[in-house]
Design a protein around this motif. Structure first.
Motif, short mmCIF file in Angstrom:
data_model
loop_
_atom_site.label_atom_id
_atom_site.label_comp_id
_atom_site.label_asym_id
_atom_site.label_seq_id
_atom_site.Cartn_x
_atom_site.Cartn_y
_atom_site.Cartn_z
N ASP A 142 32.97 18.89 -12.30
CA ASP A 142 31.79 19.59 -11.81
C ASP A 142 31.55 20.87 -12.62
O ASP A 142 30.42 21.18 -13.01
N LYS A 198 23.42 13.84 -17.75
CA LYS A 198 22.86 14.99 -17.03
C LYS A 198 22.56 16.14 -17.98
O LYS A 198 21.59 16.86 -17.82
N MET A 208 23.64 8.73 -10.58
CA MET A 208 22.50 7.98 -10.04
C MET A 208 21.27 8.87 -9.92
O MET A 208 21.37 10.08 -9.86
N THR A 227 18.99 19.04 -21.21
CA THR A 227 18.85 20.50 -21.25
C THR A 227 18.73 21.03 -22.67
O THR A 227 18.37 22.18 -22.89
N GLY A 236 31.67 22.91 -5.04
CA GLY A 236 32.12 21.98 -6.06
C GLY A 236 30.97 21.23 -6.70
O GLY A 236 31.01 20.88 -7.87
N GLN A 252 28.40 21.94 -15.12
CA GLN A 252 27.66 23.19 -14.93
C GLN A 252 27.67 24.02 -16.20
O GLN A 252 26.65 24.54 -16.64
N GLU A 309 20.46 19.95 -9.67
CA GLU A 309 21.83 19.46 -9.76
C GLU A 309 22.75 20.41 -10.50
O GLU A 309 23.95 20.39 -10.31
N TRP A 310 22.21 21.21 -11.42
CA TRP A 310 23.12 22.09 -12.14
C TRP A 310 22.68 23.54 -12.18
O TRP A 310 23.26 24.35 -12.89
N ASN A 359 21.47 10.90 -6.76
CA ASN A 359 22.78 11.56 -6.71
C ASN A 359 22.92 12.54 -5.54
O ASN A 359 23.91 12.53 -4.82
N GLN A 360 21.89 13.38 -5.35
CA GLN A 360 22.02 14.38 -4.29
C GLN A 360 22.10 13.75 -2.91
O GLN A 360 22.85 14.20 -2.05
N THR A 396 24.46 25.07 -18.32
CA THR A 396 23.92 26.41 -18.11
C THR A 396 24.41 27.46 -19.10
O THR A 396 23.79 28.49 -19.25
N LEU A 424 28.00 22.43 -7.05
CA LEU A 424 27.07 23.45 -7.56
C LEU A 424 25.88 23.69 -6.64
O LEU A 424 24.85 24.18 -7.07
#
Lengths: 283, 424
Positions: free
Chosen positions: B75, B100, B408, B104, A248, B79, A40-41, B411-412, B83, A250
């Motif tokens: 978005d 999300k 969710m 990380t 958008g 990211q 997802e990222w 999600n994808q 990252t 990613l």
């Protein structure tokens, strides 16, 4: 002899380098990334066909590509008709070179503003309560505002034609100006009507210009995303928007795969077109 | 409240300030203090909502250090937070983004004992309950991702553990915007969005994570389906939801979809659309053009969202202290007042009250009729005397939240289906 070849290489080197760095390398990179995977990222290097498998098995992809081709075909036909007519008028009906140049420059004036602005200015014009509808209503032509004027395929194609006709006018005008006027006189002397001259002399000699214009228009329409987004009110999709959505979210590998397929489609299209006309020979 | 240390230096501030700071450290204390804070720069990034230059200017004035603001779309925010942990000091993100990003490890937990106004933070962000009687809404409710186990916690915990992932800053309850003059009758349900009466005059936003929640509210309101959890749909539920909307789209229900704030304002102001999903400041923007527009409260409740500030894991030493100083300042009222006068809510409303006039507080928070003209922080008149806020008081609005913006598990899959919906 040997010296010459060294000079030849040196002369070719700067352009080759520029093309290598700014054209070949990015395309190679896109192709490479199109095989990568994504979470997802983040994206991670891999060699998998998932992106292509998903694209090529989804009927949405086919619908979107068809839609893109539809836009390209209709826009092409309209810009060709208008572009040819304008170029013909400039080249054969305007006698003095000064006027030709002046009128040609006039054609380019709208292009001095940003193409986004030229596109967006259609929105208030075509809207439900826009100038077009209120004029038609006050003239008594229609009773209810026309809904299909805006946020429809009509408005998308209208914007495309408006934005890209000049790209048809310029190359066609350019080739028409090179046509030897004595050929047209000869045709007339041999008894050809105006229509026959157009059909058998002017159109064949203008083909390279038409082809160059076609390449411009087709490539621009196929690669567009912003016109479709604004003029369809986000309701229609083309390939460019698919790529934009992926970016958008990613999903770079998926975007890259779509880009590769689009590139191949456009190259095939142009390759086919070029089989009909040898641009290099006729330039 | 913590204060800036006088001797501790992080490596970055040393490099930045160079010899000057070292020399300053040798000088008498008051000057050291000034020098230190002046040299601190905190880099904050987030969505446009609260990344306001006025806040950065006020920080410089009140706290002395520099706050660099970068505004990105959600978005890109996700990211970057996920990252590039070294590219920011403070992340101003929404709670669903936190869900999300937190795993990380790029953000560090915050010690609530260092937050002066912690006890005054609205219950929604602590126990999850606005008032003791409140029912917790579906979706990514802020308190479910608001706490972690400890300083290095990786897991979310459901109780107030003393370690917060995000300090809540700004939130609101969203609903449908309507043009009462063009509709001419009361609207009280989400299902009206797909009412054939508004064929060709409806719109929904083309941002999948938020749009899907609005759709779920509509589907439930139509009586088509009752979701066990709108915020975490199964594939079948996603198919069902988008199926209903695809059918409506093909029947010409929608005039357009919008992606940016300005687009939603233009669609509404021009009369292209009479009912659509909308954000609170967009309503105000339409009204300020003299066009009637209502942020319609609906029986099924609101779709809510909340944002907060998170600290980068790499933040330490003096900068970390400065960041706590900033958070404490953020909750101390000035920013809250600034945001509340634009229609958002502050995490600690009672401190914001000191920075608002009685009339403003009454209008924005208590849902009372305005006694005089209500202006926004930039001096523009937003409401005339006598006006009442759509939806009423804070407790009426935030107490009627039906779901939170969410991310969710599927999600994808949802995103792919969303693209099909747009292309359909």
């Amino acid at each position: 002899m040997r010296n010459n070849s060294v000079i030849g290489w040196l002369l070719a080197a700067p352009l080759s380098l520029v093309l290598l760095v700014f054209l070949v390398a990015p395309i190679v990179m896109i192709v490479v990334v199109s095989f990568w995977g994504a979470t997802e990222w983040s994206i991670y290097p891999a060699f998998q066909f998932d992106n292509y498998a998903f694209l090529l098995t989804s009927d949405v992809t086919y619908r979107v590509f068809l839609n893109t081709l539809k836009y390209a075909a209709i826009t092409w036909a309209c810009t060709l008709l208008i572009g040819f007519t304008v170029a013909y008028y400039l080249a054969f009906h305007i006698r003095s070179l000064t006027w030709q140049v002046a009128l040609f420059l006039l054609c380019t004036i709208p292009f001095l503003t940003s193409n986004i602005i030229r596109m967006i200015s259609w929105i208030p014009f075509l809207g439900r309560n826009g100038i077009a509808n209120s004029t038609l209503i006050s003239l008594g032509v229609i009773d209810e505002p026309l809904e299909w004027l805006l946020f429809s395929d009509f408005s998308v194609i209208l914007a495309f034609v408006h934005l890209y006709t000049l790209f048809m006018v310029v190359p066609i005008f350019n080739t028409m100006m090179r046509i030897d006027k004595s050929l047209i006189e000869a045709a007339a002397d041999a008894g050809a009507s105006g229509w026959q001259t157009l059909r058998h002399v002017i159109i064949p000699l203008t083909k390279p210009g038409i082809m160059i214009g076609t390449i411009f228009v087709v490539a621009l329409v196929m690669g567009d995303f912003i016109t479709v987004r604004f003029m369809s009110g986000s309701q229609s999709a083309n390939v460019g928007r698919m790529i934009q959505n992926d970016i958008g979210l990613l999903q770079y590998p998926s975007a890259a795969a779509t880009a590769v397929i689009l590139l191949v489609t456009v190259l095939l299209l142009i390759g086919t077109l070029l089989r009909f006309v040898d641009i290099r020979k006729e330039l | 409240m913590t204060t800036i240390s006088k001797v501790r230096y992080s490596r970055r501030s040393l490099l930045k300030a160079g010899g000057a700071a070292v020399a300053a450290a040798a000088l008498p204390a008051p000057m050291v203090w000034g020098q230190e804070t002046k040299n601190i720069t905190l880099r904050q990034f987030g969505t446009g909502v609260s990344n306001l230059n006025e806040v950065a200017e006020k920080v410089k004035e009140d706290l002395g250090f520099t706050l660099e603001m970068t505004a990105l779309d959600s978005d890109s925010v996700t990211q970057r937070a996920a990252t590039q942990p070294d590219s920011f000091d403070i992340a101003d993100i929404e709670y669903w983004i936190c869900k999300k990003v937190w795993p990380t490890g790029n953000l560090q937990a915050m010690d609530t004992s260092k937050i002066a106004n912690y006890d005054k933070i609205v219950g929604t962000f602590r126990s999850g309950k606005l008032t003791p009687e409140s029912v917790i809404a579906q979706g990514t409710a802020p308190h479910t991702v608001g706490f972690t186990t400890g300083a290095d916690g990786k897991e979310f915990v459901q109780e107030e553990s003393g370690w917060m992932t995000l300090i809540p800053t700004i939130y609101n309850a969203d609903t449908l915007g309507i043009r009462p003059d063009l509709i001419g009758r009361p609207i009280s349900n989400w299902s009206e969005l797909l009412n054939p009466e508004f064929k060709g005059k409806a719109s929904i936003l083309d941002i999948s994570s938020i749009g899907i929640m609005d759709m779920a509210m509509v589907v439930e309101s139509m009586g088509e389906y009752k979701y066990p959890d709108k915020g975490n749909m199964t594939k079948e539920e996603i198919d069902l939801t988008l199926g209903i909307f695809t059918e409506a789209k093909q029947n010409g229900q929608f005039r357009a979809f919008w992606k940016s704030f300005d687009e939603s304002v233009n669609l509404m102001a021009s009369g292209e659309v009479v009912i659509q999903s909308m954000w609170s400041p967009a309503i105000t923007a339409v009204r300020s053009q003299g066009i009637p527009c209502v942020y319609q409260p609906l029986e099924e409740g609101y779709r809510s969202w909340g944002g907060g500030i998170g600290l980068s894991a790499s933040l330490s030493g003096m900068e970390l202290d400065a960041a706590y100083e900033y958070i404490n300042w953020y909750l101390s009222g000035w920013v809250g007042g600034f945001l509340m006068r634009q229609g958002y809510y502050s995490a600690v409303p009672e401190t914001s009250k000191n920075f608002m006039s009685e009339d403003e507080w009454g209008f924005w928070f208590e849902g009372k009729p305005a006694a005089g003209d209500i202006t926004n922080p930039f001096g523009q008149v937003m409401e005339k005397a006598g006006a009442v806020r759509d939806g009423g008081s804070f407790y009426d609005r935030m107490g009627a939240v039906a779901c939170w913006n969410a991310v969710m598990d599927e999600n994808q899959y949802m995103v792919r289906k969303w693209n099909e919906f747009i292309a359909a």
